[in-house]
Design a protein around this motif. Sequence first.
Motif, PDB file in Angstrom:
ATOM      1  N   UNK A 261      30.122  43.451  -2.073  1.00  0.00           N
ATOM      2  CA  UNK A 261      31.308  43.699  -1.248  1.00  0.00           C
ATOM      3  C   UNK A 261      32.476  44.284  -2.034  1.00  0.00           C
ATOM      4  N   UNK A 262      32.285  44.508  -3.341  1.00  0.00           N
ATOM      5  CA  UNK A 262      33.334  45.147  -4.133  1.00  0.00           C
ATOM      6  C   UNK A 262      34.433  44.211  -4.580  1.00  0.00           C
ATOM      7  N   UNK A 263      34.425  42.961  -4.133  1.00  0.00           N
ATOM      8  CA  UNK A 263      35.473  42.021  -4.518  1.00  0.00           C
ATOM      9  C   UNK A 263      35.099  41.339  -5.829  1.00  0.00           C
ATOM     10  N   UNK A 264      36.141  40.916  -6.559  1.00  0.00           N
ATOM     11  CA  UNK A 264      35.889  40.212  -7.807  1.00  0.00           C
ATOM     12  C   UNK A 264      35.356  38.813  -7.552  1.00  0.00           C
ATOM     13  N   UNK A 265      34.184  38.507  -8.107  1.00  0.00           N
ATOM     14  CA  UNK A 265      33.618  37.164  -8.020  1.00  0.00           C
ATOM     15  C   UNK A 265      33.506  36.606  -9.433  1.00  0.00           C
ATOM     16  N   UNK A 266      33.941  35.370  -9.628  1.00  0.00           N
ATOM     17  CA  UNK A 266      33.717  34.726 -10.916  1.00  0.00           C
ATOM     18  C   UNK A 266      32.220  34.719 -11.181  1.00  0.00           C
ATOM     19  N   UNK A 267      31.821  35.145 -12.382  1.00  0.00           N
ATOM     20  CA  UNK A 267      30.382  35.237 -12.647  1.00  0.00           C
ATOM     21  C   UNK A 267      29.744  33.859 -12.807  1.00  0.00           C
ATOM     22  N   UNK A 268      30.452  32.947 -13.463  1.00  0.00           N
ATOM     23  CA  UNK A 268      29.842  31.638 -13.720  1.00  0.00           C
ATOM     24  C   UNK A 268      30.898  30.549 -13.727  1.00  0.00           C
ATOM     25  N   UNK A 269      30.590  29.425 -13.088  1.00  0.00           N
ATOM     26  CA  UNK A 269      31.404  28.217 -13.142  1.00  0.00           C
ATOM     27  C   UNK A 269      30.578  27.114 -13.803  1.00  0.00           C
ATOM     28  N   UNK A 270      31.201  26.303 -14.657  1.00  0.00           N
ATOM     29  CA  UNK A 270      30.491  25.182 -15.280  1.00  0.00           C
ATOM     30  C   UNK A 270      31.500  24.146 -15.742  1.00  0.00           C
ATOM     31  N   UNK A 271      31.319  22.903 -15.319  1.00  0.00           N
ATOM     32  CA  UNK A 271      32.220  21.810 -15.670  1.00  0.00           C
ATOM     33  C   UNK A 271      31.552  20.841 -16.639  1.00  0.00           C
ATOM     34  N   UNK A 272      32.285  20.441 -17.657  1.00  0.00           N
ATOM     35  CA  UNK A 272      31.882  19.325 -18.508  1.00  0.00           C
ATOM     36  C   UNK A 272      32.417  18.053 -17.841  1.00  0.00           C
ATOM     37  N   UNK A 273      31.519  17.180 -17.379  1.00  0.00           N
ATOM     38  CA  UNK A 273      31.963  15.967 -16.679  1.00  0.00           C
ATOM     39  C   UNK A 273      31.739  14.697 -17.510  1.00  0.00           C
ATOM     40  N   UNK A 274      31.728  14.859 -18.831  1.00  0.00           N
ATOM     41  CA  UNK A 274      31.517  13.704 -19.706  1.00  0.00           C
ATOM     42  C   UNK A 274      32.598  12.643 -19.516  1.00  0.00           C
ATOM     43  N   UNK A 275      33.814  13.063 -19.237  1.00  0.00           N
ATOM     44  CA  UNK A 275      34.938  12.120 -19.142  1.00  0.00           C
ATOM     45  C   UNK A 275      34.741  11.107 -18.022  1.00  0.00           C
ATOM     46  N   UNK A 276      34.392  11.564 -16.825  1.00  0.00           N
ATOM     47  CA  UNK A 276      34.222  10.628 -15.707  1.00  0.00           C
ATOM     48  C   UNK A 276      32.984   9.753 -15.914  1.00  0.00           C
ATOM     49  N   UNK A 277      31.996  10.277 -16.624  1.00  0.00           N
ATOM     50  CA  UNK A 277      30.813   9.476 -16.928  1.00  0.00           C
ATOM     51  C   UNK A 277      31.169   8.347 -17.904  1.00  0.00           C
ATOM     52  N   UNK A 278      31.919   8.690 -18.950  1.00  0.00           N
ATOM     53  CA  UNK A 278      32.283   7.690 -19.960  1.00  0.00           C
ATOM     54  C   UNK A 278      33.277   6.665 -19.423  1.00  0.00           C
ATOM     55  N   UNK A 279      34.323   7.146 -18.769  1.00  0.00           N
ATOM     56  CA  UNK A 279      35.413   6.261 -18.374  1.00  0.00           C
ATOM     57  C   UNK A 279      35.122   5.472 -17.093  1.00  0.00           C
ATOM     58  N   UNK A 280      34.483   6.114 -16.124  1.00  0.00           N
ATOM     59  CA  UNK A 280      34.333   5.497 -14.809  1.00  0.00           C
ATOM     60  C   UNK A 280      32.884   5.175 -14.447  1.00  0.00           C
ATOM     61  N   UNK A 281      31.939   5.570 -15.296  1.00  0.00           N
ATOM     62  CA  UNK A 281      30.541   5.235 -15.056  1.00  0.00           C
ATOM     63  C   UNK A 281      29.891   6.015 -13.936  1.00  0.00           C
ATOM     64  N   UNK A 282      30.459   7.195 -13.611  1.00  0.00           N
ATOM     65  CA  UNK A 282      29.901   8.009 -12.525  1.00  0.00           C
ATOM     66  C   UNK A 282      28.694   8.808 -13.011  1.00  0.00           C
ATOM     67  N   UNK A 283      27.693   8.927 -12.148  1.00  0.00           N
ATOM     68  CA  UNK A 283      26.551   9.808 -12.370  1.00  0.00           C
ATOM     69  C   UNK A 283      26.138  10.387 -11.016  1.00  0.00           C
ATOM     70  N   UNK A 284      25.730  11.666 -10.968  1.00  0.00           N
ATOM     71  CA  UNK A 284      25.176  12.166  -9.708  1.00  0.00           C
ATOM     72  C   UNK A 284      23.855  11.474  -9.427  1.00  0.00           C
ATOM     73  N   UNK A 285      23.618  11.104  -8.172  1.00  0.00           N
ATOM     74  CA  UNK A 285      22.399  10.402  -7.795  1.00  0.00           C
ATOM     75  C   UNK A 285      21.428  11.266  -7.000  1.00  0.00           C
ATOM     76  N   UNK A 286      21.922  12.333  -6.405  1.00  0.00           N
ATOM     77  CA  UNK A 286      21.088  13.145  -5.512  1.00  0.00           C
ATOM     78  C   UNK A 286      20.388  14.245  -6.274  1.00  0.00           C
TER      79      UNK A 286
END
Length: 311
Positions: A261-286
């Motif tokens: 479509x000619x519009x600018x799209x971010x090529x890649x997104x990636x998050x480091x989620x170590x902080x919420x895992x360490x501090x709050x004990x979160x993990x994706x389950x699905x």
Amino acid sequence: MRLMVTGGAGFIGSHFVRAVLADRLPGLEGASVTVLDKISYASSFANLSAVAESRRLDFVPADVSDAPVVAAALRGHSAIVHFASAPAGADVHAIQVLLEAALRQDISRFIHISTDEVYGSIDTGAWTERSAVAPTTPAAAAKAGADLMALAYHRTHGLPVVVTRSSDNYGPYQDPAQTVPGLVTALLDSRTARLAGDGTRVRDWLHVADHCRGIALALLEGRAGEVYHIGGSVELADRDLATMILTELGAGRDALELLDDGKGHDHRHALDDDKIRRELGWRPRTEFASGLSATIRWYRDNPSWWRPLLP
């Protein structure tokens, strides 16, 4: 606990509300919810139909920018979970109205829901919570401005703000204009599935249920003034995601069309989620493949929900 949930009739917000009222989020059992939502293109009261009769739910059909309504609706609440988005240029004003109301009424926690889009694009590695925001699109810039405003209210006024930024979400009740439901509903309707870009764009995918568990943990245990990433840890190029959906629905590659479509799209997104895992004990389950299959089944079983939303 009494929660004010703005944008609670949208995709992620309504899942959060349904999960709270079904007592599926530990620590929030028995909480009551006031949804403040003006009902726009991305939200519908139908998203709350499963809990519409709950005595623990109130609904205020209003814009979060309406200061007198927000102030009146907020009385007696202990926390705000802010999902609502506004058009580019209005996000910062809307959140400032809400932050001012929260400040005057001594709210004990303000959770602002943001997105990985505020960072722009990253070629390798992953953003941490200390990465600089560098949004590409006007909508992402508006969201980044709202993030900064929320954090400034913590630094200046001591308001107990927590910001969460998540990967791309998928699951039931997502508008067909978005990637996953757009592909699925087109194929279910025997139409060509159209995908913006050349198919190489990479996204990290997170099931909405896992996202809402992370939000609940940030609400209950997150440190004020902090940002927490909620990532899916499932990186896929758009064409690979489309192939999974085509395979699930028994469609061939000829059912997919790539749209440059000619519009600018971010090529890649990636998050480091170590902080919420360490501090709050979160993990994706699905697990992604099973979560995607369940999502596709939901759209197959609920055409009466999504067909009226098609253009």
